[in-house]
Motif scaffolding. Structure first.
Motif, PDB file in Angstrom:
ATOM      1  N   LEU A  22     -11.680 -37.588  27.189  1.00  0.00           N
ATOM      2  CA  LEU A  22     -12.615 -37.843  26.107  1.00  0.00           C
ATOM      3  C   LEU A  22     -13.776 -36.858  26.170  1.00  0.00           C
ATOM      4  CD1 LEU A  22     -13.584 -39.746  23.781  1.00  0.00           C
ATOM      5  CD2 LEU A  22     -14.754 -41.087  25.540  1.00  0.00           C
ATOM      6  N   ALA A  23     -14.160 -36.327  25.006  1.00  0.00           N
ATOM      7  CA  ALA A  23     -15.281 -35.374  24.902  1.00  0.00           C
ATOM      8  C   ALA A  23     -15.040 -34.119  25.724  1.00  0.00           C
ATOM      9  CB  ALA A  23     -16.597 -36.040  25.298  1.00  0.00           C
ATOM     10  N   SER A  24     -13.782 -33.744  25.850  1.00  0.00           N
ATOM     11  CA  SER A  24     -13.418 -32.505  26.527  1.00  0.00           C
ATOM     12  C   SER A  24     -12.592 -31.666  25.546  1.00  0.00           C
ATOM     13  CB  SER A  24     -12.633 -32.807  27.810  1.00  0.00           C
ATOM     14  OG  SER A  24     -12.359 -31.638  28.536  1.00  0.00           O
ATOM     15  N   ASP A  25     -11.938 -30.630  26.046  1.00  0.00           N
ATOM     16  CA  ASP A  25     -11.117 -29.802  25.163  1.00  0.00           C
ATOM     17  C   ASP A  25      -9.988 -29.156  25.956  1.00  0.00           C
ATOM     18  OD1 ASP A  25     -12.236 -27.565  26.514  1.00  0.00           O
ATOM     19  OD2 ASP A  25     -13.851 -27.413  25.044  1.00  0.00           O
ATOM     20  N   SER A  74     -10.815 -36.918  19.613  1.00  0.00           N
ATOM     21  CA  SER A  74     -11.470 -37.350  20.857  1.00  0.00           C
ATOM     22  C   SER A  74     -11.883 -36.160  21.716  1.00  0.00           C
ATOM     23  CB  SER A  74     -10.522 -38.257  21.660  1.00  0.00           C
ATOM     24  OG  SER A  74      -9.265 -37.621  21.872  1.00  0.00           O
ATOM     25  N   ASN A  75     -12.049 -35.008  21.087  1.00  0.00           N
ATOM     26  CA  ASN A  75     -12.389 -33.812  21.854  1.00  0.00           C
ATOM     27  C   ASN A  75     -13.897 -33.594  21.903  1.00  0.00           C
ATOM     28  OD1 ASN A  75     -12.813 -33.029  19.222  1.00  0.00           O
ATOM     29  ND2 ASN A  75     -11.639 -31.139  19.336  1.00  0.00           N
ATOM     30  N   LEU A  76     -14.299 -32.485  22.514  1.00  0.00           N
ATOM     31  CA  LEU A  76     -15.712 -32.164  22.647  1.00  0.00           C
ATOM     32  C   LEU A  76     -16.373 -31.992  21.284  1.00  0.00           C
ATOM     33  CD1 LEU A  76     -18.172 -31.406  24.363  1.00  0.00           C
ATOM     34  CD2 LEU A  76     -17.268 -29.072  24.491  1.00  0.00           C
ATOM     35  N   GLN A  77     -15.671 -31.363  20.354  1.00  0.00           N
ATOM     36  CA  GLN A  77     -16.240 -31.151  19.036  1.00  0.00           C
ATOM     37  C   GLN A  77     -16.510 -32.476  18.329  1.00  0.00           C
ATOM     38  OE1 GLN A  77     -17.235 -28.110  17.758  1.00  0.00           O
ATOM     39  NE2 GLN A  77     -18.234 -29.507  16.320  1.00  0.00           N
TER      40      GLN A  77
END
Length: 591
Positions: A273-276, A302-305
């Motif tokens: 979560l909140a990564s890429d 659910s990514n960094l963007q």
């Protein structure tokens, strides 16, 4: 004064600055109570922070806090709370008081209006209640969630930025009462989990040492170093994929080994979560250099963007609940796409999937784990759990349409879940449906997805599926030789914590100890390569790298790595020095 002394004793007992079997969790527990006492108290005309137990009130003037932060002078009201702390750690508290964050008012507002942020605020508002005095009626405590959010936003708008002291100055209500008993209860639970984590990890290490004595003898010094790159040049190819059936578009990086004479096995990586997709870039390139087609997928919901969009005001949530469905389907779509476009390069019948955190959920879903809504409902029914932050994510799955979801993909020959969130969303029944070879990795200092709650205990559900607490019998149990538990010391939910903090809160980076993470990166490359060579490429000559004795021989303090191949519920209970069913209740203690 007697009550103040009692609080000081409690602080001392919970303090991370005293010798502890697990300094991290003790520190986290103490910091939780300290932060609550300091940040959210009763503020009258921005002059005092007050809290109490029953009718007994205590206070610390904001002026004393400011004086201590600026000059280091300890006033008479502050002295009882700092007396149990070592001088070097008092300085740490002083620096914490002065610390300004980089958050803007919009970012603070957006986060605490998201579903996850609202849960945190409501919980904090019950713990820290505003005191209203509507004369002539007596005092009454009310939830202060809205006041907390207002104070945080106003503090973020201050010229000096959001800090502990600016929050106290901007808090809108005249008086707050901290539920100190509740605060101590939370701190005790966190401290208890820390001790149980240390017992469990020590128990895993003992079992791993015993296992090593029964394994075939190996000579680690004579074995090839799997941490170094392989012989194949690697070409990076970025693709934008469009799944018309789901009306979904997402990006993936394909790491393609050059010079192969036949289609290569495939490994797909799923970020947290909140990564890429960059999270696994180095590992993907490493595997490609050893002859695997490696793919890092970016999950757009659910990514960094997505998280940045929340903070910027262009999204209401930090992730889409539909990601519980879309993530595993993203991986399956990639395999379909590879089979159509690159049949001469990729063998999509030999596939491994590796995921971190939310990506661990993705990997286990593809291996056959299923959502158990009844179990999840029970686990989420008692509200926010301060000992298991991952439930903030897992419980959001209750918003999904309640139906049977099966994301198992028979092309998956191995699932590796690193610091996964899994315990409540799958439960024992959902986890027992995994028939694919699986490896679960846990970290001793993970305060997001607790090693005991999220990895070690769930491993016992699949590595000993017909015994222990489970009241069911799976239709078919996979051989235990296809189950692995990796436990690493000296690492948290992410390996490179400083880089993670730098991306979100640069001003806090100085608080993070500078650690040498290169050994951990090397261990990760070794064990992941050995797993995929063994179970995806079907090369049994790599099995010695997965022996408990090999991990013991190559990993050094403070980053020892232990490997287990099986674990029963009874063994786990013995590690925790508890008797079932009490162990279950304590491991899953609720607030």
């Amino acid at each position: 004064m007697a009550m103040t002394t009692e609080i000081t004793k409690h602080f001392s007992r919970l303090s991370p600055f005293q010798p502890k079997t697990n300094r991290l969790f003790g520190w986290f527990g103490s910091l939780t109570v300290w932060t609550i006492l300091m940040t959210i108290g009763s503020v009258r005309a921005a002059e005092r922070v007050e809290f109490g137990i029953g009718p007994i009130e205590f206070g610390i003037s904001v002026k004393e806090l400011e004086t201590y932060a600026k000059q280091g002078d300890i006033g008479k009201e502050l002295e009882p709370f700092l007396s149990s702390i070592e001088p070097k750690d008092r300085e740490y508290v002083r620096q914490f008081l002065k610390l300004n964050s980089d958050f803007t008012p919009l970012q603070v507002s957006q986060f605490f209006r998201s579903a996850v942020g609202e849960k945190i605020l409501i919980y904090a508002g019950d713990l820290v209640q505003s005191v209203r005095v509507p004369e002539p009626k007596p005092k009454r405590n009310v939830n202060s969630a809205k006041a907390i959010r207002t104070g945080l936003i106003a503090a973020a708008a201050a010229p000096e930025g959001l800090s502990l002291l600016t929050f106290l100055r901007k808090y809108p209500a005249p008086t707050l009462r901290l539920n100190v008993e509740k605060g101590f209860e939370i701190a005790n639970k966190i401290d208890k989990l820390g001790k149980e984590t240390e017992r469990a990890i020590s128990g895993v290490e003992q079992l791993s040492s015993t296992l090593a004595k029964s394994e075939p003898k190996i000579e680690p010094a004579a074995m090839a170093n799997l941490a170094i790159p392989g012989k194949y040049p690697v070409k990076l190819q970025t693709e934008i994929l469009r799944d018309s059936r789901r009306n979904r578009q997402f990006t993936a990086d394909f790491y393609l080994p050059q010079g192969l004479s036949q289609p290569a096995p495939v490994v797909v990586f799923s970020h947290g979560l909140a990564s890429d997709r960059q999270h696994f870039a180095a590992t993907a390139r490493h595997l490609a250099s050893h002859g695997f087609v490696a793919v890092t997928v970016e999950h757009p919901g659910s990514n960094l963007q997505k998280f940045k969009n929340l903070l910027a005001g262009s999204s209401k949530e930090m992730f889409d609940v539909s990601e519980f469905i879309d993530r595993p389907q993203d991986v399956s779509y990639i395999l379909d796409d590879l089979g159509r476009r690159m049949p001469a390069i990729a063998n999509v019948q030999q596939v491994g999937v590796i995921g971190h955190s939310f990506g661990g959920y993705t990997a286990l879903s593809l291996a056959g784990a299923t959502i158990d809504f009844d179990y999840l409902t029970k686990e989420c029914s008692q509200g926010f759990n301060t000992t298991n932050a991952s439930l903030l994510l897992q419980c959001e799955a209750l918003k999904l349409p309640r139906q049977a979801y099966n994301f198992r993909d028979d092309r998956i020959k191995l699932a590796v879940a690193i610091n996964p969130i899994e315990s409540s969303i799958f439960g024992p029944k959902g986890m027992a449906k995994i028939q694919t070879p699986v490896a679960i990795a846990a970290s001793s200092e993970d305060v997001v997805a607790s090693a005991v709650l999220e990895q070690i205990e769930p491993f016992s559900w699949i590595a000993s599926p017909v015994s222990g607490r489970a009241t069911f019998t799976p239709a078919r149990a996979s051989p235990l030789e296809n189950r692995y538990l990796f436990v690493a010391r000296g690492v948290g939910h992410v390996t490179d914590v400083r880089s993670f903090i730098r991306a979100f809160m640069p001003s806090l980076e100085s608080l993070i100890p500078d650690k040498n993470i290169e050994p951990l990166k090397a261990y990760s490359r070794i064990f992941i390569l050995a797993l995929v060579q063994t179970h995806v490429a079907n090369k049994n000559n790599y099995r010695p790298y997965l022996q408990a004795g090999y991990a013991i021989s190559i990993s050094k303090s403070p980053n020892q790595v232990s490997i287990l191949r099986s674990l029963t519920a009874e063994q786990l209970d013995n590690m925790l020095q508890l008797e079932p069913p009490i162990a279950k209740m304590n491991v899953r203690s609720r607030d």
